[in-house]
Scaffold this motif. Structure first.
Motif, short mmCIF file in Angstrom:
data_model
loop_
_atom_site.label_atom_id
_atom_site.label_comp_id
_atom_site.label_asym_id
_atom_site.label_seq_id
_atom_site.Cartn_x
_atom_site.Cartn_y
_atom_site.Cartn_z
N ASP A 5 -25.85 48.71 -24.20
CA ASP A 5 -24.19 48.15 -24.69
C ASP A 5 -24.84 48.86 -25.37
OD1 ASP A 5 -21.93 47.59 -24.78
OD2 ASP A 5 -22.45 45.44 -25.77
N GLU A 26 -23.82 49.75 -19.53
CA GLU A 26 -22.34 49.67 -19.39
C GLU A 26 -22.06 51.65 -19.82
OE1 GLU A 26 -19.11 47.47 -21.91
OE2 GLU A 26 -20.97 46.45 -22.04
N MET A 45 -22.63 52.10 -15.00
CA MET A 45 -21.65 50.78 -15.65
C MET A 45 -20.27 51.18 -16.19
SD MET A 45 -24.04 47.04 -16.07
CE MET A 45 -22.09 46.29 -16.13
N SER A 47 -16.74 50.30 -18.62
CA SER A 47 -16.73 49.41 -19.24
C SER A 47 -15.43 49.49 -18.91
CB SER A 47 -16.66 49.51 -21.17
OG SER A 47 -16.82 48.66 -21.31
N ASN A 69 -21.77 48.70 -10.55
CA ASN A 69 -21.26 46.97 -10.96
C ASN A 69 -20.36 47.86 -12.37
OD1 ASN A 69 -23.52 45.97 -10.20
ND2 ASN A 69 -23.94 47.52 -10.39
N ALA A 71 -18.69 46.23 -15.62
CA ALA A 71 -18.05 45.97 -17.43
C ALA A 71 -16.86 45.76 -18.30
CB ALA A 71 -18.66 45.71 -18.26
N PHE A 95 -19.47 42.19 -14.04
CA PHE A 95 -19.94 41.67 -15.16
C PHE A 95 -19.22 41.53 -16.18
CE2 PHE A 95 -23.25 43.14 -12.95
CZ PHE A 95 -24.31 42.45 -11.47
N TYR A 97 -18.12 40.47 -19.82
CA TYR A 97 -18.96 39.43 -21.54
C TYR A 97 -17.97 38.53 -22.22
CZ TYR A 97 -15.72 44.28 -22.12
OH TYR A 97 -15.21 44.89 -22.23
N TYR A 122 -22.43 38.60 -18.86
CA TYR A 122 -23.29 38.91 -19.84
C TYR A 122 -23.84 37.16 -20.77
CZ TYR A 122 -22.89 43.61 -19.64
OH TYR A 122 -22.82 45.19 -19.75
#
Length: 129
Positions: A5, A26, A45, A47, A69, A71, A95, A97, A122
């Motif tokens: 990240d 990410e 990934m 964002s 994937n 995020a 995914f 966060y 996460y």
């Protein structure tokens, strides 16, 4: 597997990493995602800022390009079910966060009430009790 990240230079970073097949990054803009895809890392990934306004055809395109994937903030889930469904329909795993950022919204809450819309989280402080 290492998930990064705050790094938006996938080619440069991946060259420093011993095993690119275990690197998920990410990334925060379309050019970095494209660079990550060409760097042959496990996962470039996008964002939330990259995917939040994509149309159905744009989601199909990123999937065809190799995005597997994304995020997003778990705060994005409730008001964006259609985008999340379209990502899932295109075999893109989501995914989340921002777990433990809102009172009472911890790993336990998210796994019980929001996992239908996402694939993984996460986790900051999971006790496994």
């Amino acid at each position: 597997i290492l998930v990064t990240d705050k790094v938006n230079a996938p080619r440069e970073f991946s060259e420093l990493f011993i095993d690119k097949n275990r690197l998920m990054m990410e990334l925060f803009d379309k050019s970095a995602v494209n660079e990550g895809l060409s760097a042959k890392i496990l996962s470039a990934m996008p964002s939330q800022s990259v995917v939040e306004n994509l149309s159905t055809s744009e989601i199909k395109k990123i999937a065809a390009d190799g995005v597997r994937n994304v995020a997003i903030s778990r705060r994005f889930v409730k008001r964006n079910k259609s985008i999340l469904k379209e990502l899932r329909n295109n075999n893109i795993k989501v995914f989340a966060y921002h777990i433990n950022y809102d009172e009472g919204i911890d790993e336990d809450y998210v796994t019980k009430y929001e996992m239908d819309a996402i694939f993984g989280i996460y986790a900051d402080d999971w006790t496994f009790d």
